[in-house]
Design a protein around this motif. Structure first.
Motif, PDB file in Angstrom:
ATOM      1  N   LEU A 139       0.883  -1.179   0.154  1.00  0.00           N
ATOM      2  CA  LEU A 139      -0.026   0.092  -0.013  1.00  0.00           C
ATOM      3  C   LEU A 139       0.907   1.436  -0.173  1.00  0.00           C
ATOM      4  O   LEU A 139       1.616   1.406   0.916  1.00  0.00           O
ATOM      5  CB  LEU A 139      -0.967   0.191   1.354  1.00  0.00           C
ATOM      6  CG  LEU A 139      -2.034   1.016   1.468  1.00  0.00           C
ATOM      7  CD1 LEU A 139      -3.057   1.191   0.172  1.00  0.00           C
ATOM      8  CD2 LEU A 139      -2.684   1.037   2.718  1.00  0.00           C
ATOM      9  N   THR A 165       1.222   5.240  -0.308  1.00  0.00           N
ATOM     10  CA  THR A 165       0.404   6.575   0.139  1.00  0.00           C
ATOM     11  C   THR A 165       1.187   7.550   0.965  1.00  0.00           C
ATOM     12  O   THR A 165       2.110   7.380   1.367  1.00  0.00           O
ATOM     13  CB  THR A 165      -1.109   5.862   0.572  1.00  0.00           C
ATOM     14  OG1 THR A 165      -1.953   6.927   1.101  1.00  0.00           O
ATOM     15  CG2 THR A 165      -0.790   5.333   2.084  1.00  0.00           C
ATOM     16  N   ILE A 178      -4.310   7.910   3.396  1.00  0.00           N
ATOM     17  CA  ILE A 178      -4.618   6.507   4.066  1.00  0.00           C
ATOM     18  C   ILE A 178      -5.661   6.777   5.041  1.00  0.00           C
ATOM     19  O   ILE A 178      -6.565   5.919   5.183  1.00  0.00           O
ATOM     20  CB  ILE A 178      -3.308   5.894   4.343  1.00  0.00           C
ATOM     21  CG1 ILE A 178      -3.771   4.401   4.681  1.00  0.00           C
ATOM     22  CG2 ILE A 178      -2.794   6.336   5.688  1.00  0.00           C
ATOM     23  CD1 ILE A 178      -4.291   3.632   3.624  1.00  0.00           C
ATOM     24  N   LEU A 200      -7.082  -1.480   5.298  1.00  0.00           N
ATOM     25  CA  LEU A 200      -6.216  -2.405   6.388  1.00  0.00           C
ATOM     26  C   LEU A 200      -7.112  -3.458   6.451  1.00  0.00           C
ATOM     27  O   LEU A 200      -6.684  -4.677   6.493  1.00  0.00           O
ATOM     28  CB  LEU A 200      -5.762  -1.750   7.239  1.00  0.00           C
ATOM     29  CG  LEU A 200      -4.409  -0.889   6.881  1.00  0.00           C
ATOM     30  CD1 LEU A 200      -4.938   0.465   6.216  1.00  0.00           C
ATOM     31  CD2 LEU A 200      -3.544  -0.615   8.027  1.00  0.00           C
ATOM     32  N   VAL A 248      -0.410  -6.216   5.438  1.00  0.00           N
ATOM     33  CA  VAL A 248      -0.201  -4.887   4.933  1.00  0.00           C
ATOM     34  C   VAL A 248       1.137  -4.387   4.972  1.00  0.00           C
ATOM     35  O   VAL A 248       1.701  -3.910   6.025  1.00  0.00           O
ATOM     36  CB  VAL A 248      -1.335  -4.011   5.662  1.00  0.00           C
ATOM     37  CG1 VAL A 248      -1.076  -2.632   4.985  1.00  0.00           C
ATOM     38  CG2 VAL A 248      -2.610  -4.601   5.171  1.00  0.00           C
ATOM     39  N   ALA A 257       3.087  -0.861   4.152  1.00  0.00           N
ATOM     40  CA  ALA A 257       2.800   0.473   3.839  1.00  0.00           C
ATOM     41  C   ALA A 257       3.951   1.443   3.614  1.00  0.00           C
ATOM     42  O   ALA A 257       5.061   1.315   4.419  1.00  0.00           O
ATOM     43  CB  ALA A 257       1.893   0.981   4.744  1.00  0.00           C
ATOM     44  N   VAL A 294       4.944   5.226   3.076  1.00  0.00           N
ATOM     45  CA  VAL A 294       4.743   6.537   3.344  1.00  0.00           C
ATOM     46  C   VAL A 294       5.828   7.550   2.929  1.00  0.00           C
ATOM     47  O   VAL A 294       6.878   7.215   2.870  1.00  0.00           O
ATOM     48  CB  VAL A 294       4.130   7.090   4.571  1.00  0.00           C
ATOM     49  CG1 VAL A 294       2.722   6.050   4.741  1.00  0.00           C
ATOM     50  CG2 VAL A 294       4.968   6.846   5.370  1.00  0.00           C
ATOM     51  N   LEU A 320      -3.489   1.722  11.572  1.00  0.00           N
ATOM     52  CA  LEU A 320      -2.348   1.550  11.196  1.00  0.00           C
ATOM     53  C   LEU A 320      -1.247   0.656  12.174  1.00  0.00           C
ATOM     54  O   LEU A 320      -0.305   0.256  11.822  1.00  0.00           O
ATOM     55  CB  LEU A 320      -1.613   3.039  11.108  1.00  0.00           C
ATOM     56  CG  LEU A 320      -2.192   3.649   9.875  1.00  0.00           C
ATOM     57  CD1 LEU A 320      -1.519   5.059   9.994  1.00  0.00           C
ATOM     58  CD2 LEU A 320      -1.363   2.791   8.539  1.00  0.00           C
ATOM     59  N   ALA A 373      -0.595  -2.861  10.742  1.00  0.00           N
ATOM     60  CA  ALA A 373       0.121  -2.621   9.475  1.00  0.00           C
ATOM     61  C   ALA A 373       1.272  -3.738   9.896  1.00  0.00           C
ATOM     62  O   ALA A 373       1.656  -3.384  10.995  1.00  0.00           O
ATOM     63  CB  ALA A 373       0.528  -1.427   8.769  1.00  0.00           C
ATOM     64  N   VAL A 400       5.619  -0.829   8.047  1.00  0.00           N
ATOM     65  CA  VAL A 400       5.429   0.608   7.561  1.00  0.00           C
ATOM     66  C   VAL A 400       6.635   1.253   7.346  1.00  0.00           C
ATOM     67  O   VAL A 400       7.555   1.250   8.197  1.00  0.00           O
ATOM     68  CB  VAL A 400       4.574   1.474   8.514  1.00  0.00           C
ATOM     69  CG1 VAL A 400       4.623   3.087   7.997  1.00  0.00           C
ATOM     70  CG2 VAL A 400       3.179   0.987   8.837  1.00  0.00           C
ATOM     71  N   ASN A 417      -1.884   2.017  -4.800  1.00  0.00           N
ATOM     72  CA  ASN A 417      -1.256   3.522  -4.542  1.00  0.00           C
ATOM     73  C   ASN A 417      -2.839   4.269  -4.567  1.00  0.00           C
ATOM     74  O   ASN A 417      -3.745   4.224  -5.628  1.00  0.00           O
ATOM     75  CB  ASN A 417      -0.563   4.095  -5.862  1.00  0.00           C
ATOM     76  CG  ASN A 417      -0.264   5.658  -5.603  1.00  0.00           C
ATOM     77  OD1 ASN A 417       0.315   6.106  -4.477  1.00  0.00           O
ATOM     78  ND2 ASN A 417      -0.879   6.242  -6.681  1.00  0.00           N
ATOM     79  N   CYS A 418      -2.817   5.061  -3.619  1.00  0.00           N
ATOM     80  CA  CYS A 418      -3.929   5.764  -3.146  1.00  0.00           C
ATOM     81  C   CYS A 418      -3.950   7.266  -3.521  1.00  0.00           C
ATOM     82  O   CYS A 418      -4.815   8.146  -3.500  1.00  0.00           O
ATOM     83  CB  CYS A 418      -4.578   5.729  -1.759  1.00  0.00           C
ATOM     84  SG  CYS A 418      -5.169   4.001  -1.546  1.00  0.00           S
TER      85      CYS A 418
END
Length: 458
Positions: A16, A18, A23, A30, A40, A42, A44, A64, A67, A70, A99-100
């Motif tokens: 993921l 973002t 997010i 998630l 997940v 992530a 960032v 989060l 996750a 991260v 991708n968000c």
């Protein structure tokens, strides 16, 4: 184990990509990933405050915290992204890349294609980040436009201040070709309406050019007339499986800016023929850029000259638009986003209700507080989460669904020159036959935005 060897029995995962501000709008991803047995991972970017991210990760109540990994990267380039995920790709069996947000659109699209994962495609992602390429890819949808290059900027600097008929004005006029004034000056690669402004005369254009970096690519475009709409689409292997039209409001009538101040999904008072024209134009645009799989968000003007493209993004829309479609259809979009990332055809639901987000006018000063007679305000930047949106029956009475604050106490509030200056919005829904604008205005009167004087301003 060799450099390229992979550990056995790697856990399946969702990559993921973002930023925290994005997010927090899609935290259901998630939960949905967990329900499908996916870890997940992530990534960032630098805009995410590290202290906020750490606090949410340490809070068991925040999604989060669940996750698996991260990673924060210092920039949004492809090389940095690849370096950040290299170890994750060896440790996990990445089944999907999603991708968000806008800043990672191009590197994420390229990485997904390199990994053989579903996505919009590297070419579509590249085009989406450059408005010049969009106009070249779909010339039949583009307004009249020209690049404002070094020669035009030099002509603008050569103005002697004695009127519009001097030599530099003549040179500048010739360089602009057939783009008529009034026009719109816009950067090719920015987002959130940043740097987009109206210019009515050559004198205004000369003055405005001084506000942009010398190395920034600029377009001057004919000012397209007509109402503005966005078309959101879910696309599976090049096939549009769902598309909806959202009506947009901007502050352009009262200012020289084009900041979005409202969205309504589905668009009200849009005839079947005009809706078909917008959807057909969106389909041609997606084909022109070679869009593969995912969600797209394209913005158009619909007026006397037909459908004119403003821009396209190859990711979910910003603001509350995904929430509006959730309220309108009764079904969230996050499961569909995950379906597409996994290469699965998503389930869709037709609209049965109408929802609207309205950004409220605010006094200038320093933000102190936001209160509402009907519900508590949601401070999404501070809390790292949007409020929960619960759909209701199609004929239920109009509702105030949320008061959303996208700034923080102590932030200066001023003129809305771009989307970053907005502070407070409301989200309402109502039966399709109701006047949704009247509903929003009624609930807007229940909200109070309190500011204090900005002591740093002379």
């Amino acid at each position: 184990m060799s450099e390229n060897a992979q550990p056995p029995c790697r856990p399946p995962a969702l990559l993921l990509i973002t930023d925290l501000v994005v997010i927090c709008r899609h935290l259901q991803l998630l939960t949905d990933a967990e329900s499908r047995g996916l870890a997940v991972l992530a990534v960032v970017g630098p805009e995410t405050p590290a202290d906020r991210l750490a606090a949410h990760r340490a809070d068991p109540a925040h999604p989060l915290s669940r996750a698996t990994e991260v990673v924060q990267v210092p920039d949004c380039t492809l090389d940095t992204l690849v370096g950040a995920v290299h170890g994750l790709l060896r440790a996990y069996d990445v089944k999907a890349l999603l991708n968000c947000g806008e800043v990672f659109a191009e590197p994420a699209g390229t990485l997904a294609e390199a990994l053989g994962l579903p996505g919009p495609g590297a070419h579509a992602a590249r085009v989406s980040r450059n408005k010049v390429l969009q106009r070249l890819a779909a010339p039949d949808l583009a307004p009249r436009w020209t690049l404002v290059g070094a020669e035009a900027r030099a002509a603008a600097r050569g103005h002697d201040g004695d009127g519009e008929d001097d030599d530099s004005a003549a040179v500048l006029g010739r360089l602009l070709g057939d783009v008529p004034l009034p026009a719109v000056l816009k950067p090719a690669g920015r987002m959130s309406s940043s740097g987009v402004r109206a210019v009515g005369t050559l004198a205004e254009l000369r003055a405005e050019l001084a506000h942009y970096p010398e190395d920034e690519t600029l377009l001057l475009e004919e000012r397209a007339r007509g109402a503005e709409y966005s078309v959101e689409a879910l696309v599976y292997a090049g096939e549009t499986v769902w598309a909806g039209v959202t009506a947009k409001d901007t502050n352009e009538c009262a200012t020289r800016w084009f900041t979005e101040t409202g969205h309504t999904s589905p668009a009200p008072a849009l005839g079947a023929a005009d809706e078909a024209r917008l959807l057909e134009a969106n389909a041609r645009l997606l084909a022109a850029i070679g869009f593969g799989t995912g969600m797209s968000h394209a913005e158009f003007r619909l007026g006397p000259d037909g459908v004119v493209l403003m821009e396209i993004a190859v990711r979910p829309p910003g603001d509350a638009i995904t929430k509006l479609w959730h309220l309108a259809s009764g079904r969230p979009l996050e499961p569909a986003l995950l379906d597409l990332a996994l290469g699965e055809r998503p389930l869709v639901a037709p609209a049965r209700r109408r929802a609207r987000q309205l950004y409220l006018d605010h006094p200038h000063g320093v933000l102190a507080d936001v209160t509402c007679d009907e519900t508590a305000a949601s401070w999404i930047t501070r809390d790292g989460a949007w409020p929960e949106f619960v759909p209701t029956t199609p004929d239920a009475p109009p509702r105030l669904c949320a008061v959303v604050v996208t700034r923080e106490p102590g932030d200066p509030l001023g003129e809305l020159t771009d989307s970053g200056g907005r502070a407070v919005s409301i989200v309402v829904d109502a039966p399709e036959g109701e006047d949704i604008h009247a509903v929003a205005e009624r609930f807007a009167k229940t909200v109070r935005v309190r500011t204090q004087p900005n002591r740093s301003t002379p």
